[in-house]
Enzyme design. Structure first.
Site, mmCIF file in Angstrom:
data_model
loop_
_atom_site.group_PDB
_atom_site.id
_atom_site.type_symbol
_atom_site.label_atom_id
_atom_site.label_comp_id
_atom_site.label_asym_id
_atom_site.label_seq_id
_atom_site.Cartn_x
_atom_site.Cartn_y
_atom_site.Cartn_z
ATOM 1 N N ASP A 183 46.326 69.016 67.319
ATOM 2 C CA ASP A 183 46.599 69.303 65.903
ATOM 3 C C ASP A 183 45.334 69.455 65.071
ATOM 4 O O ASP A 183 45.301 69.103 63.891
ATOM 5 C CB ASP A 183 47.498 68.212 65.289
ATOM 6 C CG ASP A 183 48.814 68.094 66.020
ATOM 7 O OD1 ASP A 183 49.292 69.115 66.546
ATOM 8 O OD2 ASP A 183 49.356 66.976 66.084
ATOM 9 N N LYS A 229 44.044 74.491 65.661
ATOM 10 C CA LYS A 229 43.745 75.554 66.633
ATOM 11 C C LYS A 229 44.486 76.833 66.291
ATOM 12 O O LYS A 229 43.949 77.929 66.427
ATOM 13 C CB LYS A 229 44.141 75.105 68.053
ATOM 14 C CG LYS A 229 43.357 73.908 68.564
ATOM 15 C CD LYS A 229 43.866 73.440 69.911
ATOM 16 C CE LYS A 229 45.283 72.914 69.879
ATOM 17 N NZ LYS A 229 45.487 71.680 69.106
ATOM 18 N N GLY A 285 52.443 72.741 68.787
ATOM 19 C CA GLY A 285 52.961 73.252 67.510
ATOM 20 C C GLY A 285 51.763 73.773 66.745
ATOM 21 O O GLY A 285 50.951 72.987 66.280
ATOM 22 N N HIS A 286 51.596 75.088 66.694
ATOM 23 C CA HIS A 286 50.417 75.697 66.060
ATOM 24 C C HIS A 286 50.847 76.408 64.785
ATOM 25 O O HIS A 286 51.656 77.332 64.833
ATOM 26 C CB HIS A 286 49.756 76.691 67.024
ATOM 27 C CG HIS A 286 49.210 76.043 68.263
ATOM 28 N ND1 HIS A 286 48.600 76.726 69.269
ATOM 29 C CD2 HIS A 286 49.165 74.728 68.635
ATOM 30 C CE1 HIS A 286 48.207 75.886 70.219
ATOM 31 N NE2 HIS A 286 48.557 74.660 69.857
ATOM 32 N N GLN A 321 47.070 71.304 72.745
ATOM 33 C CA GLN A 321 46.742 69.866 72.797
ATOM 34 C C GLN A 321 45.235 69.683 72.537
ATOM 35 O O GLN A 321 44.641 70.507 71.859
ATOM 36 C CB GLN A 321 47.167 69.229 74.123
ATOM 37 C CG GLN A 321 48.665 69.101 74.306
ATOM 38 C CD GLN A 321 49.371 70.387 74.708
ATOM 39 O OE1 GLN A 321 48.986 71.027 75.642
ATOM 40 N NE2 GLN A 321 50.439 70.736 74.006
HETATM 41 P P1 GDP Z 1 47.182 72.882 65.944
HETATM 42 O O1 GDP Z 1 48.216 72.257 66.788
HETATM 43 O O2 GDP Z 1 45.799 72.520 66.370
HETATM 44 O O3 GDP Z 1 47.348 74.372 65.808
HETATM 45 O O4 GDP Z 1 47.351 72.272 64.475
HETATM 46 P P2 GDP Z 1 48.739 72.010 63.687
HETATM 47 O O5 GDP Z 1 49.263 73.312 63.200
HETATM 48 O O6 GDP Z 1 49.655 71.170 64.505
HETATM 49 O O7 GDP Z 1 48.245 71.081 62.517
HETATM 50 C C1 GDP Z 1 47.352 71.511 61.543
HETATM 51 C C2 GDP Z 1 48.039 71.343 60.175
HETATM 52 O O8 GDP Z 1 47.080 71.421 59.137
HETATM 53 C C3 GDP Z 1 49.037 72.445 59.865
HETATM 54 O O9 GDP Z 1 50.014 71.916 59.010
HETATM 55 C C4 GDP Z 1 48.186 73.478 59.146
HETATM 56 O O10 GDP Z 1 48.955 74.305 58.271
HETATM 57 C C5 GDP Z 1 47.277 72.589 58.350
HETATM 58 N N1 GDP Z 1 45.916 73.099 58.123
HETATM 59 C C6 GDP Z 1 45.134 73.820 58.970
HETATM 60 N N2 GDP Z 1 43.888 73.960 58.472
HETATM 61 C C7 GDP Z 1 43.884 73.326 57.280
HETATM 62 C C8 GDP Z 1 42.883 73.077 56.294
HETATM 63 O O11 GDP Z 1 41.708 73.457 56.416
HETATM 64 N N3 GDP Z 1 43.252 72.342 55.205
HETATM 65 C C9 GDP Z 1 44.510 71.869 55.020
HETATM 66 N N4 GDP Z 1 44.782 71.161 53.935
HETATM 67 N N5 GDP Z 1 45.477 72.077 55.946
HETATM 68 C C10 GDP Z 1 45.167 72.786 57.055
HETATM 69 P P1 IMO Z 2 49.044 70.917 69.766
HETATM 70 O O1 IMO Z 2 48.822 72.091 70.689
HETATM 71 C C1 IMO Z 2 49.271 66.610 69.315
HETATM 72 C C2 IMO Z 2 50.985 64.340 72.638
HETATM 73 C C3 IMO Z 2 52.305 63.655 72.365
HETATM 74 C C4 IMO Z 2 52.159 62.441 73.266
HETATM 75 C C5 IMO Z 2 51.450 63.020 74.488
HETATM 76 C C6 IMO Z 2 52.357 63.422 75.631
HETATM 77 O O2 IMO Z 2 49.966 71.208 68.656
HETATM 78 O O3 IMO Z 2 47.744 70.339 69.347
HETATM 79 P P2 IMO Z 2 53.962 65.500 76.023
HETATM 80 O O4 IMO Z 2 55.181 65.958 75.283
HETATM 81 O O5 IMO Z 2 52.891 66.530 76.113
HETATM 82 O O6 IMO Z 2 54.296 64.915 77.365
HETATM 83 O O7 IMO Z 2 53.396 64.266 75.160
HETATM 84 O O8 IMO Z 2 50.759 64.176 74.028
HETATM 85 N N1 IMO Z 2 50.962 65.797 72.357
HETATM 86 C C7 IMO Z 2 50.382 66.342 71.282
HETATM 87 N N2 IMO Z 2 49.784 65.755 70.218
HETATM 88 N N3 IMO Z 2 49.315 67.955 69.415
HETATM 89 C C8 IMO Z 2 49.886 68.537 70.491
HETATM 90 O O9 IMO Z 2 49.825 69.862 70.700
HETATM 91 C C9 IMO Z 2 50.486 67.733 71.470
HETATM 92 N N4 IMO Z 2 51.145 67.979 72.617
HETATM 93 C C10 IMO Z 2 51.415 66.782 73.147
HETATM 94 O O10 IMO Z 2 52.436 63.287 71.018
HETATM 95 O O11 IMO Z 2 51.306 61.511 72.679
HETATM 96 MG MG MG Z 3 49.911 71.043 66.606
#
Ligand code: GDP
Ligand code: IMO
Ligand code: MG
Length: 421
Positions: free
Chosen positions: A16, A19, A43-44, A220
């Site tokens: 998270d 990416k 979840g991206h 991840q």
């Molecule tokens: P990923 O899994 O690495 O793609 O990241 P996620 O999408 O799960 O989590 C990133 C969260 O932060 C999402 O809700 C994005 O919309 C939000 N986000 C990304 N970059 C920024 C930023 O620079 N500032 C803020 N406030 N939110 C951001």
């Molecule tokens: P993105 O790509 C954050 C974590 C879960 C749990 C562990 C194992 O959005 O960054 P799993 O379902 O993979 O067997 O869970 O890994 N986890 C993540 N945490 N971002 C993710 O993906 C994750 N994918 C799995 O919360 O701790």
């Molecule tokens: Mg994510």
């Protein structure tokens, strides 16, 4: 401007890191965006204006009409999930067809029993890992066990798939009615997916030969890697640079750049140790300011200060060549910032990331403090316009990791990003 060569967008922490947002920025300059590992546990998030898109299995390049998107052999795919993700995007007016979305025929399937097993583990206190309950771990276990796993190429030969599936259901005591319902649904899904399923490794080899520009969208993060993460509180795939090669069938030389996405602080969902966790008012403040709730499960993310022990380890494993620092705006208004520059255990310095969780649990963070900034950074689009203390924080990260910060994100919207040459 940002894409300097074929680039792995790496999760440097516990996932998270943003990416999705960074891969979307790079995709504007790329021909191909490929996912190599993970599954619907990812979840991206990408925001275009007021519109939010959350990708689980599809690469973010779908939002760029000129990009070909690849779901590689190393990804585990829930058939219903991917069909749903494609249909949802199509309903929102995006083109998703056999030309811009290619799915590896070698990718393994997440079957209903994998979901059931993941849920059963999570519901029993003893086995609980805090997974996303998407069946990812059990699907990779079956892949490694080789007895009853199924791949996309099996699904494409549906008569054989039916026979094999019936045999597996028989072995696992799955009732016939349930089996037939699944097979009926899968027959439809197989036809729906047929235009997308191909030998993606061959496609990538041709693309590399033709000099196409490729973004490898990591899922991840390094500290969730099956080998290098905080085992067993990890995911079941190789989330690091090595996983890009095995998850797509390309040589290491094809990955020219590793852009580490580093959140300006640290978050973690699920269980497991977290030395720089702020389980106090700061943690709660950052969670609210950063909207730190899981994109896949909605769970609140645990928040902490930046951890350089973890990041240095991550850098060595992946070979960071650039840093994209995200969510700098979330730190606006904090008087003092902390960076964990080392750990101490029983009075002794620990400079390596420990393998044993009980050791990591006993590690106390050693903090360096830096002054924060009171300005709002969310509207800044030029690095030089960032508050001096924000630049000092970024430059400290750069120095500690000996890697240049080439990209800074100050908001969730696509345009709230600046490149730094
Ligand atoms: P990923 O899994 O690495 O793609 O990241 P996620 O999408 O799960 O989590 C990133 C969260 O932060 C999402 O809700 C994005 O919309 C939000 N986000 C990304 N970059 C920024 C930023 O620079 N500032 C803020 N406030 N939110 C951001
Ligand atoms: P993105 O790509 C954050 C974590 C879960 C749990 C562990 C194992 O959005 O960054 P799993 O379902 O993979 O067997 O869970 O890994 N986890 C993540 N945490 N971002 C993710 O993906 C994750 N994918 C799995 O919360 O701790
Ligand atoms: Mg994510």
């Amino acid at each position: 401007m940002l894409l300097k060569g074929n680039t792995f967008v790496a999760g440097s922490q516990w996932g998270d890191e943003s990416k999705g947002k960074i891969a979307d920025c790079l995709a504007a300059e790329a021909d191909i965006v490929a996912r190599a590992q993970g599954g619907p546990n990812a979840g991206h998030t990408v925001w275009i204006g007021e519109k939010k898109y959350v990708f689980h299995l599809l690469p973010c390049g779908i939002l760029h009409d000129h990009c070909v998107n690849i779901v590689g052999n190393g990804v585990v795919i829930g058939v219903e999930g991917i069909v749903h993700e494609i249909e949802s995007l199509q309903e929102r007016g995006w083109r998703v067809d056999g030309k811009n979305l290619l799915i590896s025929d070698r990718a393994h399937l997440i079957l209903p029993r994998h979901l059931a097993a993941d849920n059963a583990n999570e519901d029993s206190e003893g086995n609980k890992l805090g997974t996303t309950r998407r069946g990812v771990g059990p699907a990779y276990s079956d892949k490694a066990a080789r007895i009853s796993a199924m791949r996309m190429c099996d699904l494409m030969e549906f008569d054989l798939f039916r026979e094999k599936y019936a045999r597996i259901c028989d072995m696992s005591d799955i009732p016939e009615e349930e089996m037939n319902a699944t097979l009926d649904a899968y027959a439809d899904h197989a036809e729906f997916l047929r235009p997308h399923v191909t030998d993606t490794t061959a496609v990538l080899h041709d693309a590399l030969e033709a000099g196409k520009r490729i973004v490898f969208e990591g899922a991840q993060g390094t500290l969730l890697d099956i080998d290098f993460g905080t085992y067993p509180y990890v995911t079941s795939s190789s989330t690091t640079a090595g996983g890009v090669c095995t998850g797509l069938g390309i040589p290491p030389s094809a990955v020219q750049e590793t852009m580490a996405v580093v959140k300006a602080y640290t978050t973690r969902v699920g269980l497991g140790p977290f030395p720089s966790e702020m389980d106090d008012v700061f943690g709660a403040k950052v969670r609210e300011a950063g909207d730190e709730y899981g994109a896949t499960t909605g769970r609140p993310r645990r928040c902490g200060w930046l951890d350089m022990v973890g990041l240095r380890y991550s850098s060595r494993i992946n070979g960071f060549t650039q840093l994209a620092v995200s969510k700098m705006d979330v730190l606006d208004g904090l008087e003092t910032l902390r960076i964990c520059v080392g750990y101490r255990r029983n009075g002794e310095a620990v400079d390596r990331f420990p393998a044993l969780l009980s050791v990591l649990e006993e590690c106390e963070p050693v903090y360096e403090e830096m002054p924060g900034w009171s300005e709002d950074t969310s509207a800044v689009r030029e690095y030089d316009q960032l508050p001096a203390n924000a630049r000092a924080y970024l430059e400290r990260i750069e120095a500690l990791l000996d890697t240049p910060v080439t990209c800074v994100s100050v908001g969730k919207e696509r345009s709230a990003t600046m490149a730094r040459m």
